[in-house]
Design a protein around this motif. Sequence first.
Motif, mmCIF file in Angstrom:
data_model
loop_
_atom_site.group_PDB
_atom_site.id
_atom_site.type_symbol
_atom_site.label_atom_id
_atom_site.label_comp_id
_atom_site.label_asym_id
_atom_site.label_seq_id
_atom_site.Cartn_x
_atom_site.Cartn_y
_atom_site.Cartn_z
ATOM 1 N N ILE A 119 -10.047 3.791 1.981
ATOM 2 C CA ILE A 119 -8.951 2.817 1.902
ATOM 3 C C ILE A 119 -7.961 3.064 3.036
ATOM 4 N N LEU A 120 -7.597 4.304 3.202
ATOM 5 C CA LEU A 120 -6.644 4.624 4.275
ATOM 6 C C LEU A 120 -7.240 4.292 5.638
ATOM 7 N N GLY A 121 -8.539 4.497 5.818
ATOM 8 C CA GLY A 121 -9.201 4.141 7.065
ATOM 9 C C GLY A 121 -9.161 2.631 7.315
ATOM 10 N N GLN A 122 -9.374 1.857 6.259
ATOM 11 C CA GLN A 122 -9.306 0.402 6.387
ATOM 12 C C GLN A 122 -7.912 -0.059 6.798
ATOM 13 N N VAL A 123 -6.920 0.552 6.215
ATOM 14 C CA VAL A 123 -5.534 0.180 6.538
ATOM 15 C C VAL A 123 -5.208 0.533 7.973
ATOM 16 N N ILE A 124 -5.631 1.691 8.416
ATOM 17 C CA ILE A 124 -5.372 2.086 9.814
ATOM 18 C C ILE A 124 -6.047 1.110 10.756
ATOM 19 N N ALA A 125 -7.268 0.690 10.415
ATOM 20 C CA ALA A 125 -7.976 -0.288 11.255
ATOM 21 C C ALA A 125 -7.243 -1.619 11.270
ATOM 22 N N LEU A 134 0.821 -1.205 0.000
ATOM 23 C CA LEU A 134 0.000 0.000 0.000
ATOM 24 C C LEU A 134 0.857 1.258 0.000
ATOM 25 N N GLN A 135 1.972 1.235 0.732
ATOM 26 C CA GLN A 135 2.870 2.398 0.722
ATOM 27 C C GLN A 135 3.379 2.677 -0.681
ATOM 28 N N GLU A 136 3.700 1.625 -1.426
ATOM 29 C CA GLU A 136 4.157 1.798 -2.810
ATOM 30 C C GLU A 136 3.023 2.320 -3.691
ATOM 31 N N ILE A 137 1.822 1.788 -3.496
ATOM 32 C CA ILE A 137 0.673 2.197 -4.298
ATOM 33 C C ILE A 137 0.348 3.666 -4.077
ATOM 34 N N ILE A 138 0.409 4.112 -2.834
ATOM 35 C CA ILE A 138 0.078 5.499 -2.503
ATOM 36 C C ILE A 138 0.983 6.484 -3.235
ATOM 37 N N ASN A 139 2.179 6.060 -3.582
ATOM 38 C CA ASN A 139 3.125 6.937 -4.274
ATOM 39 C C ASN A 139 2.997 6.904 -5.793
ATOM 40 N N THR A 140 2.000 6.195 -6.340
ATOM 41 C CA THR A 140 1.854 6.104 -7.794
ATOM 42 C C THR A 140 0.952 7.208 -8.334
ATOM 43 N N GLU A 141 1.059 7.447 -9.622
ATOM 44 C CA GLU A 141 0.199 8.416 -10.303
ATOM 45 C C GLU A 141 -1.249 7.941 -10.285
ATOM 46 N N GLY A 142 -1.451 6.626 -10.359
ATOM 47 C CA GLY A 142 -2.811 6.085 -10.327
ATOM 48 C C GLY A 142 -3.530 6.416 -9.033
#
Length: 141
Positions: free
Chosen positions: A131-137, A108-116
């Motif tokens: 999505i970020l809320g799900q990851v934090i949970a 997810l860290q890699e995905i967050i840094n993409t243009e997509g």
Amino acid sequence: MMESRGSSILIKDINAKVFEIVLHYMYNDRLPESMDEATEETTNMVQHLLVAADRYAMERLKLICEMRLSKALDINTVGFTLDLAEQYHCQQLKGCCLRYMTRNGKRLQEIINTEGFAELKRNQPQVAFDILGQVIALLAT
């Protein structure tokens, strides 16, 4: 019919190659064999086919596109694909994208840094926030 008189019909907002594939599908009930290769070009074409299938209410073609796109997910494409799934109400594809994104924190860290993902945040900010809320949970457990 008017079309038989040699005049052409202009169909706006669809690429000629995409429309050719839509016609092939309509007449053969399957995509052309050239679409079987898993390349960036075919993935791009499937994205355009999904839009056309939605526009022309071709639900089976839309499901085929969703299935193909879910198999082509990677770090660089998942953000674009999720944006597309959200725009065209593709719940199965959306679910595949979310599972792919949240499977592990490093990915997810890699995905967050993409243009997509940047495009997803611009076009679908609530989805990105969810999505970020799900990851934090997940990390809290």
